[in-house]
Design a protein around this motif. Structure first.
Motif, PDB file in Angstrom:
ATOM      1  N   TYR A 199       2.472   1.605  -3.476  1.00 40.21           N
ATOM      2  CA  TYR A 199       1.519   2.095  -4.470  1.00 40.21           C
ATOM      3  C   TYR A 199       1.336   3.604  -4.311  1.00 40.21           C
ATOM      4  O   TYR A 199       1.295   4.349  -5.282  1.00 40.21           O
ATOM      5  CB  TYR A 199       0.152   1.410  -4.323  1.00 40.21           C
ATOM      6  CG  TYR A 199       0.186  -0.087  -4.529  1.00 40.21           C
ATOM      7  CD1 TYR A 199       1.225  -0.686  -5.231  1.00 40.21           C
ATOM      8  CD2 TYR A 199      -0.824  -0.913  -4.039  1.00 40.21           C
ATOM      9  CE1 TYR A 199       1.271  -2.053  -5.417  1.00 40.21           C
ATOM     10  CE2 TYR A 199      -0.793  -2.276  -4.232  1.00 40.21           C
ATOM     11  CZ  TYR A 199       0.252  -2.850  -4.908  1.00 40.21           C
ATOM     12  OH  TYR A 199       0.294  -4.204  -5.088  1.00 40.21           O
ATOM     13  N   GLY A 200       1.248   4.028  -3.072  1.00 39.25           N
ATOM     14  CA  GLY A 200       1.073   5.460  -2.811  1.00 39.25           C
ATOM     15  C   GLY A 200       2.236   6.273  -3.348  1.00 39.25           C
ATOM     16  O   GLY A 200       2.041   7.281  -4.019  1.00 39.25           O
TER      17      GLY A 200
ATOM     18  N   ASP B 216      -2.179   1.874  -8.378  1.00 42.02           N
ATOM     19  CA  ASP B 216      -3.149   1.237  -7.494  1.00 42.02           C
ATOM     20  C   ASP B 216      -3.221  -0.272  -7.673  1.00 42.02           C
ATOM     21  O   ASP B 216      -4.192  -0.905  -7.286  1.00 42.02           O
ATOM     22  CB  ASP B 216      -4.529   1.876  -7.672  1.00 42.02           C
ATOM     23  CG  ASP B 216      -5.046   1.696  -9.095  1.00 42.02           C
ATOM     24  OD1 ASP B 216      -4.278   1.192  -9.944  1.00 42.02           O
ATOM     25  OD2 ASP B 216      -6.208   2.043  -9.349  1.00 42.02           O
ATOM     26  N   ASN B 217      -2.216  -0.850  -8.279  1.00 45.46           N
ATOM     27  CA  ASN B 217      -2.155  -2.316  -8.333  1.00 45.46           C
ATOM     28  C   ASN B 217      -0.737  -2.762  -8.627  1.00 45.46           C
ATOM     29  O   ASN B 217       0.120  -1.972  -8.999  1.00 45.46           O
ATOM     30  CB  ASN B 217      -3.134  -2.882  -9.368  1.00 45.46           C
ATOM     31  CG  ASN B 217      -2.716  -2.515 -10.776  1.00 45.46           C
ATOM     32  OD1 ASN B 217      -1.697  -2.991 -11.267  1.00 45.46           O
ATOM     33  ND2 ASN B 217      -3.482  -1.654 -11.411  1.00 45.46           N
TER      34      ASN B 217
ATOM     35  N   VAL C 289       0.840  -1.196   0.000  1.00 45.36           N
ATOM     36  CA  VAL C 289       0.000   0.000   0.000  1.00 45.36           C
ATOM     37  C   VAL C 289       0.879   1.252   0.000  1.00 45.36           C
ATOM     38  O   VAL C 289       0.629   2.209  -0.738  1.00 45.36           O
ATOM     39  CB  VAL C 289      -0.953   0.003   1.210  1.00 45.36           C
ATOM     40  CG1 VAL C 289      -1.625   1.355   1.362  1.00 45.36           C
ATOM     41  CG2 VAL C 289      -1.997  -1.084   1.058  1.00 45.36           C
TER      42      VAL C 289
ATOM     43  N   SER D  12      -5.713  -2.853 -15.620  1.00 49.67           N
ATOM     44  CA  SER D  12      -6.601  -3.873 -15.072  1.00 49.67           C
ATOM     45  C   SER D  12      -7.310  -4.593 -16.216  1.00 49.67           C
ATOM     46  O   SER D  12      -7.263  -4.150 -17.361  1.00 49.67           O
ATOM     47  CB  SER D  12      -7.644  -3.220 -14.169  1.00 49.67           C
ATOM     48  OG  SER D  12      -8.542  -2.446 -14.935  1.00 49.67           O
TER      49      SER D  12
END
Lengths: 219, 219
Positions: free
Chosen positions: A191-192, A197-198, A188, B168
């Motif tokens: 990603y930040g 976001d993945n 997390v 995604s």
DNA sequence: CAGCGGATCAACCGAAAGGTTGACTGCGGC
DNA sequence: GCCGCAGTCAACCTTTCGGTTGATCCGCTG
């Protein structure tokens, strides 16, 4: 008469020929020697130094297939006595490349798609003890000194590397002897910092910025 | 006296200078013109054709920053009348690049780190209507005809490339105008063929086998 | 010493991805 | 015409991942 003498370091014969043709075409610039990778460059440098013909500037590529890479070579060269300035000439302008080069002691960072005149200026400036930065390189360094808190911790980079090999969170956890929960926490954070976001986007971003080597990179 | 006349297409001035110096240094090879991207190459080709001076071979880079890329340009050139042979000269030797180039109608695929003599041979062979393949390119094509069932389909490679950019399933679906369900079906097939069970591992495996270029690699 | 940041872990929930089955189309080969 | 394969899509279920909250421990620094 003081000609600026250049040591070319690039693994592509075509690029070396191009630089040779381009630079020798300029007044006041001459090629002292050429090398196809970092190790060969150090050998050439030792040879020239022994002859009392230390080049005025080393023009170095960063990406070199098999031998010693440009960053390592630059760091090694800067340890020498005398240490000629190293001007990086490469294809990419990624954050990590630029930062690694500067940290290794490079006097400049130029891109291969630069027009010949810019290249000439850069070589002369570096040889004179100055610096020569491509616009993006300059911008990045300015940005770094204004807000330095954005970079990844060593642990985060380590997990990122494991991530890029295709391991699941659980597998990563087992690999480094921590819990899956901790892995997720780290991810997390990663990603930040990378603005994604993945995990696949993280790999792409981290590879692009040269934070990690491409998955399955050779050498 | 029939010299082989070459049209150089590369976005880097340094590389163009290198090829110019190298090729003009060879007996029987001359540079007809140069261009910095695909579109410029087509313009040059039109100009030369109007003068009745169609080049004997086009030497083309695949990765070109801003303008039309090499694959598109190759396909366009092959539609011309007369259509000079196109010899690809690039930095990477991934499956995707090689196959795309060959499908676009390239007469050969060489790497920029090739020794000058090999380059000379390749140019002459392509100009004479023959083919010139780097070892890895040749091996790949041989493999393709011997066992076509094991390898990935073009569609699968395309999705793999999008996957590696960090998209995604839904984003990939939108990108290629198919449903998310279809994306998942393709991915399951890809995982099976690569012997992996998740997307990050697929990226690692595909990168390692040079099916795709490393995420974020740019020309 | 108090505060900060790095590293560790747990519980929880919703979203995304992984996997299976089945089905339809279109194309090329035998 | 039939078969195989690539490509398309749906429904369903399980697992994994992403994101949040909150907590403990440690080492460094003002």
């Amino acid at each position: 008469m003081s000609e600026v003498r250049v040591l070319l370091v690039d693994d592509h014969p075509v690029v070396r020929a191009g630089l040779r043709a381009m630079l020798t075409g300029f007044e006041g610039i001459a090629i002292a020697a050429e090398a196809s990778d970092g190790r060969a460059a150090l050998h050439e440098l030792a040879r020239l130094t022994a002859l009392g013909e230390v080049p005025d500037v080393v023009l170095m590529d960063l990406q070199m297939g098999d031998g010693m890479d440009g960053v390592t070579a630059t760091a090694e060269i800067r340890k020498l006595q005398p240490a000629p300035p190293v001007l990086i000439l490469t294809t990419y302008d990624t954050d990590a490349d630029i930062l690694a080069a500067v940290e290794a002691g490079a006097s400049g960072y130029m891109l291969k798609d630069a027009p010949p005149e810019q290249l000439r200026q850069a070589v002369l400036q570096a040889a004179a003890g100055g610096t020569a930065l491509a616009p993006r390189a300059a911008a990045l360094l300015m940005d770094r000194i204004s807000n330095p808190g954005t970079s990844l911790t060593p642990r985060e980079v380590q997990l990122l590397e494991l991530l890029a090999t295709g391991l699941s969170n659980r597998a990563i956890a087992r690999q480094v002897f921590i819990s899956e929960a901790t892995v997720k926490t780290h991810l997390v954070h990663i990603y930040g910092k990378l603005g994604v976001d993945n995990r696949t986007a993280a790999i792409a971003a981290a590879t692009q910025r040269r934070i990690i080597r491409p998955p399955g990179a050779r050498g």
